[in-house]
Design a protein around this motif. Sequence first.
Motif, PDB file in Angstrom:
ATOM      1  N   GLU A 277     -21.066 111.022 -23.096  1.00 16.64           N
ATOM      2  CA  GLU A 277     -21.516 112.404 -22.881  1.00 16.64           C
ATOM      3  C   GLU A 277     -22.414 112.566 -21.660  1.00 16.64           C
ATOM      4  O   GLU A 277     -22.678 113.686 -21.223  1.00 16.64           O
ATOM      5  CB  GLU A 277     -22.257 112.892 -24.140  1.00 16.64           C
ATOM      6  N   ASN A 278     -22.898 111.454 -21.105  1.00 13.52           N
ATOM      7  CA  ASN A 278     -23.863 111.531 -20.008  1.00 13.52           C
ATOM      8  C   ASN A 278     -23.436 110.728 -18.791  1.00 13.52           C
ATOM      9  O   ASN A 278     -24.248 110.095 -18.135  1.00 13.52           O
ATOM     10  CB  ASN A 278     -25.243 111.081 -20.493  1.00 13.52           C
ATOM     11  N   ASN A 279     -22.135 110.770 -18.521  1.00 11.60           N
ATOM     12  CA  ASN A 279     -21.628 110.186 -17.275  1.00 11.60           C
ATOM     13  C   ASN A 279     -22.032 108.729 -17.077  1.00 11.60           C
ATOM     14  O   ASN A 279     -22.513 108.347 -16.011  1.00 11.60           O
ATOM     15  CB  ASN A 279     -22.151 110.983 -16.095  1.00 11.60           C
ATOM     16  N   ASP A 280     -21.843 107.930 -18.106  1.00 13.75           N
ATOM     17  CA  ASP A 280     -22.145 106.493 -18.042  1.00 13.75           C
ATOM     18  C   ASP A 280     -23.631 106.216 -17.806  1.00 13.75           C
ATOM     19  O   ASP A 280     -23.999 105.228 -17.159  1.00 13.75           O
ATOM     20  CB  ASP A 280     -21.321 105.804 -16.956  1.00 13.75           C
ATOM     21  N   GLN A 281     -24.467 107.095 -18.335  1.00 18.92           N
ATOM     22  CA  GLN A 281     -25.912 106.888 -18.243  1.00 18.92           C
ATOM     23  C   GLN A 281     -26.483 106.652 -19.638  1.00 18.92           C
ATOM     24  O   GLN A 281     -25.985 107.207 -20.624  1.00 18.92           O
ATOM     25  CB  GLN A 281     -26.595 108.110 -17.618  1.00 18.92           C
ATOM     26  N   LEU A 282     -27.542 105.821 -19.698  1.00 17.53           N
ATOM     27  CA  LEU A 282     -28.258 105.597 -20.942  1.00 17.53           C
ATOM     28  C   LEU A 282     -29.737 105.907 -20.724  1.00 17.53           C
ATOM     29  O   LEU A 282     -30.209 105.950 -19.585  1.00 17.53           O
ATOM     30  CB  LEU A 282     -28.104 104.139 -21.398  1.00 17.53           C
ATOM     31  N   THR A 283     -30.456 106.121 -21.808  1.00 15.90           N
ATOM     32  CA  THR A 283     -31.895 106.348 -21.700  1.00 15.90           C
ATOM     33  C   THR A 283     -32.607 105.026 -21.415  1.00 15.90           C
ATOM     34  O   THR A 283     -32.048 103.936 -21.626  1.00 15.90           O
ATOM     35  CB  THR A 283     -32.466 106.942 -22.993  1.00 15.90           C
ATOM     36  N   ASP A 284     -33.838 105.108 -20.957  1.00 17.62           N
ATOM     37  CA  ASP A 284     -34.642 103.900 -20.732  1.00 17.62           C
ATOM     38  C   ASP A 284     -34.798 103.115 -22.032  1.00 17.62           C
ATOM     39  O   ASP A 284     -34.800 101.881 -22.029  1.00 17.62           O
ATOM     40  CB  ASP A 284     -36.016 104.271 -20.177  1.00 17.62           C
ATOM     41  N   GLU A 285     -34.923 103.837 -23.135  1.00 17.25           N
ATOM     42  CA  GLU A 285     -35.065 103.174 -24.446  1.00 17.25           C
ATOM     43  C   GLU A 285     -33.787 102.423 -24.808  1.00 17.25           C
ATOM     44  O   GLU A 285     -33.836 101.300 -25.323  1.00 17.25           O
ATOM     45  CB  GLU A 285     -35.392 104.208 -25.521  1.00 17.25           C
ATOM     46  N   HIS A 286     -32.622 103.030 -24.558  1.00 19.18           N
ATOM     47  CA  HIS A 286     -31.346 102.356 -24.803  1.00 19.18           C
ATOM     48  C   HIS A 286     -31.265 101.058 -23.996  1.00 19.18           C
ATOM     49  O   HIS A 286     -30.911  99.995 -24.527  1.00 19.18           O
ATOM     50  CB  HIS A 286     -30.175 103.251 -24.368  1.00 19.18           C
ATOM     51  N   ILE A 287     -31.584 101.155 -22.724  1.00 19.28           N
ATOM     52  CA  ILE A 287     -31.479  99.998 -21.834  1.00 19.28           C
ATOM     53  C   ILE A 287     -32.440  98.891 -22.276  1.00 19.28           C
ATOM     54  O   ILE A 287     -32.080  97.714 -22.301  1.00 19.28           O
ATOM     55  CB  ILE A 287     -31.762 100.421 -20.376  1.00 19.28           C
ATOM     56  N   GLU A 288     -33.650  99.281 -22.638  1.00 18.65           N
ATOM     57  CA  GLU A 288     -34.629  98.288 -23.102  1.00 18.65           C
ATOM     58  C   GLU A 288     -34.131  97.572 -24.355  1.00 18.65           C
ATOM     59  O   GLU A 288     -34.262  96.348 -24.488  1.00 18.65           O
ATOM     60  CB  GLU A 288     -35.966  98.978 -23.383  1.00 18.65           C
ATOM     61  N   THR A 289     -33.535  98.341 -25.265  1.00 22.49           N
ATOM     62  CA  THR A 289     -33.009  97.735 -26.497  1.00 22.49           C
ATOM     63  C   THR A 289     -31.870  96.770 -26.193  1.00 22.49           C
ATOM     64  O   THR A 289     -31.842  95.649 -26.707  1.00 22.49           O
ATOM     65  CB  THR A 289     -32.511  98.830 -27.461  1.00 22.49           C
ATOM     66  N   LEU A 290     -30.918  97.185 -25.359  1.00 20.40           N
ATOM     67  CA  LEU A 290     -29.796  96.314 -25.014  1.00 20.40           C
ATOM     68  C   LEU A 290     -30.264  95.078 -24.251  1.00 20.40           C
ATOM     69  O   LEU A 290     -29.719  93.984 -24.442  1.00 20.40           O
ATOM     70  CB  LEU A 290     -28.762  97.084 -24.198  1.00 20.40           C
ATOM     71  N   ASN A 291     -31.267  95.240 -23.402  1.00 20.95           N
ATOM     72  CA  ASN A 291     -31.824  94.081 -22.697  1.00 20.95           C
ATOM     73  C   ASN A 291     -32.443  93.086 -23.669  1.00 20.95           C
ATOM     74  O   ASN A 291     -32.242  91.873 -23.554  1.00 20.95           O
ATOM     75  CB  ASN A 291     -32.880  94.526 -21.679  1.00 20.95           C
ATOM     76  N   LYS A 292     -33.188  93.595 -24.624  1.00 24.17           N
ATOM     77  CA  LYS A 292     -33.850  92.724 -25.603  1.00 24.17           C
ATOM     78  C   LYS A 292     -32.821  91.995 -26.464  1.00 24.17           C
ATOM     79  O   LYS A 292     -32.925  90.782 -26.693  1.00 24.17           O
ATOM     80  CB  LYS A 292     -34.788  93.557 -26.483  1.00 24.17           C
ATOM     81  N   ILE A 293     -31.814  92.739 -26.919  1.00 22.20           N
ATOM     82  CA  ILE A 293     -30.738  92.130 -27.707  1.00 22.20           C
ATOM     83  C   ILE A 293     -30.050  91.041 -26.900  1.00 22.20           C
ATOM     84  O   ILE A 293     -29.820  89.930 -27.393  1.00 22.20           O
ATOM     85  CB  ILE A 293     -29.702  93.200 -28.111  1.00 22.20           C
ATOM     86  N   SER A 294     -29.723  91.338 -25.669  1.00 24.78           N
ATOM     87  CA  SER A 294     -28.959  90.407 -24.838  1.00 24.78           C
ATOM     88  C   SER A 294     -29.751  89.143 -24.533  1.00 24.78           C
ATOM     89  O   SER A 294     -29.184  88.051 -24.480  1.00 24.78           O
ATOM     90  CB  SER A 294     -28.533  91.097 -23.536  1.00 24.78           C
ATOM     91  N   GLU A 295     -31.039  89.272 -24.336  1.00 23.13           N
ATOM     92  CA  GLU A 295     -31.869  88.088 -24.102  1.00 23.13           C
ATOM     93  C   GLU A 295     -31.895  87.201 -25.339  1.00 23.13           C
ATOM     94  O   GLU A 295     -31.790  85.974 -25.248  1.00 23.13           O
ATOM     95  CB  GLU A 295     -33.287  88.496 -23.711  1.00 23.13           C
ATOM     96  N   LEU A 296     -32.019  87.804 -26.513  1.00 25.58           N
ATOM     97  CA  LEU A 296     -32.052  87.038 -27.760  1.00 25.58           C
ATOM     98  C   LEU A 296     -30.701  86.383 -28.046  1.00 25.58           C
ATOM     99  O   LEU A 296     -30.644  85.290 -28.609  1.00 25.58           O
ATOM    100  CB  LEU A 296     -32.442  87.945 -28.925  1.00 25.58           C
ATOM    101  N   MET A 297     -29.607  87.055 -27.652  1.00 27.95           N
ATOM    102  CA  MET A 297     -28.278  86.522 -27.921  1.00 27.95           C
ATOM    103  C   MET A 297     -27.926  85.308 -27.057  1.00 27.95           C
ATOM    104  O   MET A 297     -26.911  84.656 -27.287  1.00 27.95           O
ATOM    105  CB  MET A 297     -27.226  87.620 -27.748  1.00 27.95           C
ATOM    106  N   LYS A 298     -28.769  84.997 -26.096  1.00 28.95           N
ATOM    107  CA  LYS A 298     -28.543  83.803 -25.278  1.00 28.95           C
ATOM    108  C   LYS A 298     -28.608  82.537 -26.119  1.00 28.95           C
ATOM    109  O   LYS A 298     -27.966  81.528 -25.816  1.00 28.95           O
ATOM    110  CB  LYS A 298     -29.574  83.718 -24.147  1.00 28.95           C
ATOM    111  N   SER A 299     -29.413  82.587 -27.180  1.00 27.25           N
ATOM    112  CA  SER A 299     -29.555  81.431 -28.061  1.00 27.25           C
ATOM    113  C   SER A 299     -29.538  81.899 -29.501  1.00 27.25           C
ATOM    114  O   SER A 299     -30.497  82.509 -29.978  1.00 27.25           O
ATOM    115  CB  SER A 299     -30.869  80.693 -27.767  1.00 27.25           C
ATOM    116  N   LEU A 300     -28.440  81.628 -30.197  1.00 21.91           N
ATOM    117  CA  LEU A 300     -28.279  82.129 -31.562  1.00 21.91           C
ATOM    118  C   LEU A 300     -28.784  81.108 -32.579  1.00 21.91           C
ATOM    119  O   LEU A 300     -28.062  80.685 -33.476  1.00 21.91           O
ATOM    120  CB  LEU A 300     -26.819  82.500 -31.811  1.00 21.91           C
TER     121      LEU A 300
END
Length: 327
Positions: A277-300
């Motif tokens: 709905e927002n032309n491939d844009q996310l909120t700063d909060e969305h990006i922060e959450t995905l960044n945090k998830i992705s960093e943790l997923m480096k080591s399961l």
Amino acid sequence: MVNNINYLIGLNMKTTIFILTISILMQFSCAQNNPQKDDGPILKNTFSKDDNQALNFYRHYSSFTDPGEYKYLYKNLPDSLQELCSLIKSQFIHPYAELPQYRDQIPKERWNESVNYPTVKSILKGLLTYDSRGLVKDRKPEDRLILGCRENAILLASILKYRGIPARVRTGHVTYLRPGFHLSHTICEVWNEHENRWMLVDPSMVKIDFSREQFDFSHELWLKLQNKEIDPGQYGFPGRYSGFVSIVGKVCPDLASILGTEYPVNHYAPILDYAFENNDQLTDEHIETLNKISELMKSLDAENLSKLQDIYSSTPQIQITKQFSSQ
């Protein structure tokens, strides 16, 4: 590659209690019987700091990989992963890559059956409907189910879990299906006990223990996108969901899968709606959450899995609660 992948599992009392707890929790996991409804977040599982116990978690069925009363079909299947994947592939016709050559044999109403077979239990029941012999190598094309890579992956994971072998389904992109393009794909990670590591297995292509450079893990790709290291236009499914939304759209279902619920590919998280709905844009909060998830997923490991579960359970925007109307 060691052909015989059967091995005995020794359990101490602490591990047994952990497994019983997980088993009870999984009985109430969402999306087990009614894939047509919007599914809630997966139930919270407790990951001990003992990584051996976390590994045991992947030996147990999820709501989607549980074969139910059809587990008898797993007896006397091939031991080697190569033969097992070849057998699994013989049960299906891919709705895009393979169906065109069989359209004169398959009724049009069956050209994409994924909505009818969301779980391994439903898949096995469907296969028996067309051929009562079960999982057989010589299944006729008209007796196969028209299903894709995700269904190949959950069936392999189910069989391996039946044998006590840790397996988990992963959603990402691969480089080996279309030259010059990273295509959306679902595979398995299988625990190699002898080498104490996870290896990649693609049952739909009968690829065993292939290079991790050939699979774009969802979290790695998201971080590369943030660092402007990739062209998002080279990822996804041409003509359908490509680019930014394909990369964003893989992180949440991949996370749900490693936490115990391997949703069908037409299920997604609300964060993807925001991107649409927002032309491939996310909120700063969305990006922060995905960044945090992705960093943790480096080591399961067990500690990170526990943190990931906490984030997933407390963040509605990344929970797999929505469905596309059609695939």
